[in-house]
Design an enzyme around this catalytic site. Structure first.
Site, PDB file in Angstrom:
ATOM      1  N   LYS A   1      -3.547   3.125  -2.729  1.00 27.01           N
ATOM      2  CA  LYS A   1      -4.339   4.327  -2.959  1.00 27.01           C
ATOM      3  C   LYS A   1      -4.838   4.684  -1.581  1.00 27.01           C
ATOM      4  O   LYS A   1      -5.531   3.909  -0.951  1.00 27.01           O
ATOM      5  CB  LYS A   1      -5.507   4.051  -3.890  1.00 27.01           C
ATOM      6  CG  LYS A   1      -6.401   5.256  -4.100  1.00 27.01           C
ATOM      7  CD  LYS A   1      -7.431   4.924  -5.167  1.00 27.01           C
ATOM      8  CE  LYS A   1      -8.350   6.080  -5.416  1.00 27.01           C
ATOM      9  NZ  LYS A   1      -9.177   6.427  -4.264  1.00 27.01           N
TER      10      LYS A   1
ATOM     11  N   ASP B   1       0.832  -1.207   0.000  1.00 28.82           N
ATOM     12  CA  ASP B   1       0.000   0.000   0.000  1.00 28.82           C
ATOM     13  C   ASP B   1       0.864   1.254   0.000  1.00 28.82           C
ATOM     14  O   ASP B   1       2.046   1.209   0.341  1.00 28.82           O
ATOM     15  CB  ASP B   1      -0.863   0.027   1.271  1.00 28.82           C
ATOM     16  CG  ASP B   1      -2.059  -0.881   1.140  1.00 28.82           C
ATOM     17  OD1 ASP B   1      -2.374  -1.274   0.017  1.00 28.82           O
ATOM     18  OD2 ASP B   1      -2.662  -1.203   2.186  1.00 28.82           O
TER      19      ASP B   1
ATOM     20  N   MET C   1      -8.597   8.152   9.317  1.00 30.00           N
ATOM     21  CA  MET C   1      -9.139   8.731   8.074  1.00 30.00           C
ATOM     22  C   MET C   1     -10.090   9.883   8.392  1.00 30.00           C
ATOM     23  O   MET C   1     -11.179   9.961   7.827  1.00 30.00           O
ATOM     24  CB  MET C   1      -9.855   7.648   7.245  1.00 30.00           C
ATOM     25  CG  MET C   1      -8.904   6.577   6.760  1.00 30.00           C
ATOM     26  SD  MET C   1      -9.734   5.179   6.007  1.00 30.00           S
ATOM     27  CE  MET C   1     -10.118   4.183   7.426  1.00 30.00           C
TER      28      MET C   1
HETATM   29  C1  LIG Z   1      -6.805   2.862   5.448  1.00 31.58           C
HETATM   30  S1  LIG Z   1      -6.422   3.287   7.093  1.00 31.58           S
HETATM   31  C2  LIG Z   1      -5.257   2.032   7.462  1.00 31.58           C
HETATM   32  C3  LIG Z   1      -5.094   1.800   8.943  1.00 31.58           C
HETATM   33  C4  LIG Z   1      -4.066   0.725   9.237  1.00 31.58           C
HETATM   34  N1  LIG Z   1      -4.494  -0.568   8.782  1.00 31.58           N
HETATM   35  C5  LIG Z   1      -3.728   0.659  10.719  1.00 31.58           C
HETATM   36  O1  LIG Z   1      -3.972  -0.362  11.362  1.00 31.58           O
HETATM   37  O2  LIG Z   1      -3.195   1.658  11.241  1.00 31.58           O
HETATM   38  C6  LIG Z   1      -5.414   4.700   6.832  1.00 31.58           C
HETATM   39  C7  LIG Z   1      -5.465   5.661   8.011  1.00 31.58           C
HETATM   40  O3  LIG Z   1      -4.636   5.176   9.070  1.00 31.58           O
HETATM   41  C8  LIG Z   1      -4.044   6.263   9.736  1.00 31.58           C
HETATM   42  N2  LIG Z   1      -2.586   6.170   9.585  1.00 31.58           N
HETATM   43  C9  LIG Z   1      -1.907   5.201   8.967  1.00 31.58           C
HETATM   44  N3  LIG Z   1      -0.570   5.379   9.101  1.00 31.58           N
HETATM   45  C10 LIG Z   1      -0.425   6.517   9.830  1.00 31.58           C
HETATM   46  C11 LIG Z   1       0.710   7.245  10.324  1.00 31.58           C
HETATM   47  N4  LIG Z   1       1.974   6.822  10.112  1.00 31.58           N
HETATM   48  N5  LIG Z   1       0.489   8.369  11.049  1.00 31.58           N
HETATM   49  C12 LIG Z   1      -0.765   8.803  11.306  1.00 31.58           C
HETATM   50  N6  LIG Z   1      -1.873   8.156  10.868  1.00 31.58           N
HETATM   51  C13 LIG Z   1      -1.705   7.029  10.148  1.00 31.58           C
HETATM   52  C14 LIG Z   1      -4.601   7.546   9.114  1.00 31.58           C
HETATM   53  O4  LIG Z   1      -5.761   7.910   9.823  1.00 31.58           O
HETATM   54  C15 LIG Z   1      -4.946   7.049   7.718  1.00 31.58           C
HETATM   55  O5  LIG Z   1      -5.921   7.878   7.124  1.00 31.58           O
END
Ligand SMILES: C[S@@+](CC[C@H](N)C(=O)[O-])C[C@H]1O[C@@H](n2cnc3c(N)ncnc32)[C@H](O)[C@@H]1O
Length: 260
Positions: A67, A45, A180
Site C-alpha cells: 500500500k 510492496d 513521499m
Molecule cells: C515508503 S517510501 C519507500 C522508500 C524506500 N524504502 C527507499 O529507500 O527508496 C516511498 C517513497 O519513495 C520514493 N520512491 C520509491 N521508489 C521510487 C521511484 N522508483 N522513483 C521515484 N521515487 C520513488 C517516493 O518518494 C515514494 O513516495
C-alpha cells in the site's frame, strides 16, 4: 558465492528484510537476487515490480502486502504476523521492500517485531531512491564547495501531514531529498522559503526513477510544486532541492517535462 543465513541462535524460523532498489532489476544486489530466487515466501510492496518478482523460484508463494505511502498500523501488524508465521513454519521468507528497508521502509518495526517473535532476521540493503535519482540524473548528491551534506526527508507523517522538520537548518544548504512529498510539496516549499532558502534554488522531481516510465520535472524552489502538479502522473516521486539540481541535464531516452 558464500551463502549466509539469518543469524540468531535458538530462534525459530528465519526471515530476510531485503531492499529491492528503485525498480530496475539490474540495481538489485547480487545477494537480494539470490535470496529472491531461494525464497519459499515473498512478501512484497507495491513499489516492487514484476521483473523483480519474476526472479522467484517456481512454486514460491508471492504475497502482495503493499500500500503506497504510509500504512495503517493494523495492516503493518498483520504483515509482521504473516512473516513470523511463515518463518516459524520453516519456510524461507523474504520481505521485499522498494529501495532500502531501513530508509522510510518501516524495516525497523518489522525487525523489532520479528525479534520479539523469536525469528532470526537478516537485513539486506538496497539502493535507496535518492541515490538512484542522483545516478540517473548524473548529479552528485554531495559536491565539494556546493553541497556539504545530504538530508533524506519524508514529507509525510503518519497522519498525512508535513512533519515539523527544522526548516531553518534545512534552508542553510546541502541537498534535500524529499520522499513521499508530492501532496505536501507546496507547504514544504513555503516553509523553506520562509526559513530563508532562496526562491531560485534549483529543484527537480523525478517520477518512477530507473523504470521505463521515468519522468523528470525541473524547476526551482519557488515553482517546483506547481510544476509537479501540472505534470500530473501516478508514479512514485522523489524531489531533490539544492544547488546540485542545476547539474541535471536532459539525457537521451529520458522524458523531461520542459521548464518554462
Ligand atoms: C515508503 S517510501 C519507500 C522508500 C524506500 N524504502 C527507499 O529507500 O527508496 C516511498 C517513497 O519513495 C520514493 N520512491 C520509491 N521508489 C521510487 C521511484 N522508483 N522513483 C521515484 N521515487 C520513488 C517516493 O518518494 C515514494 O513516495
Amino acid at each position: 558465492m558464500t551463502s549466509r543465513t539469518a543469524s540468531g541462535a535458538g530462534m525459530a524460523g528465519r526471515a530476510f528484510l531485503v531492499g529491492a532498489g528503485p525498480g530496475d532489476p539490474d540495481l538489485l544486489t547480487l545477494k537480494a537476487a539470490r535470496l529472491i530466487g531461494e525464497a519459499d515466501v515473498l512478501l512484497f510492496d507495491s513499489l516492487v515490480g514484476r521483473e523483480i518478482l519474476a526472479l522467484a523460484k517456481p512454486g514460491a508463494r508471492l504475497v502482495d502486502v503493499g500500500k503506497r505511502c504510509g500504512r495503517p498500523s493494523a495492516q503493518q501488524a498483520a504483515i509482521n504476523r504473516l512473516i513470523a508465521t511463515h518463518a516459524r513454519a520453516g519456510r524461507m521468507v523474504v520481505r521485499l521492500k522498494g529501495g532500502d528497508p531501513f530508509v522510510f521502509g518501516r524495516g525497523g518495526e518489522e525487525l523489532a517485531s520479528l525479534r520479539a517473535a523469536g525469528v532470526a532476521v537478516e537485513v539486506v540493503p538496497g539502493i535507496t531512491t535518492a541515490l538512484a535519482v542522483g545516478a540517473a540524473l548524473q548529479v552528485p548528491l554531495t559536491h565539494r564547495g556546493m553541497a556539504r551534506g545530504l538530508h533524506l526527508l519524508t514529507a509525510h507523517t503518519r497522519e498525512g501531514e508535513l512533519p515539523a522538520h527544522d526548516w531553518t537548518a534545512l534552508a542553510r544548504g546541502g541537498t534535500l531529498a524529499i520522499y513521499m512529498g508530492v501532496r505536501t510539496l507546496p507547504l514544504l516549499a513555503a516553509r523553506l522559503l520562509t526559513a530563508g532558502m532562496a526562491p531560485e534554488t534549483p529543484a527537480i522531481a523525478v517520477q518512477s526513477v530507473t523504470l521505463p516510465e521515468e519522468r523528470r520535472i525541473p524547476g526551482t524552489l519557488a515553482d517546483i510544486a506547481d510544476r509537479v502538479a501540472a505534470a500530473g502522473g501516478e508514479g512514485p516521486t522523489l524531489v531533490l532541492i539544492g544547488e546540485i539540481a542545476a547539474m541535471a541535464l536532459p539525457a537521451a531516452g529520458t522524458s523531461w517535462v520542459a521548464a518554462a
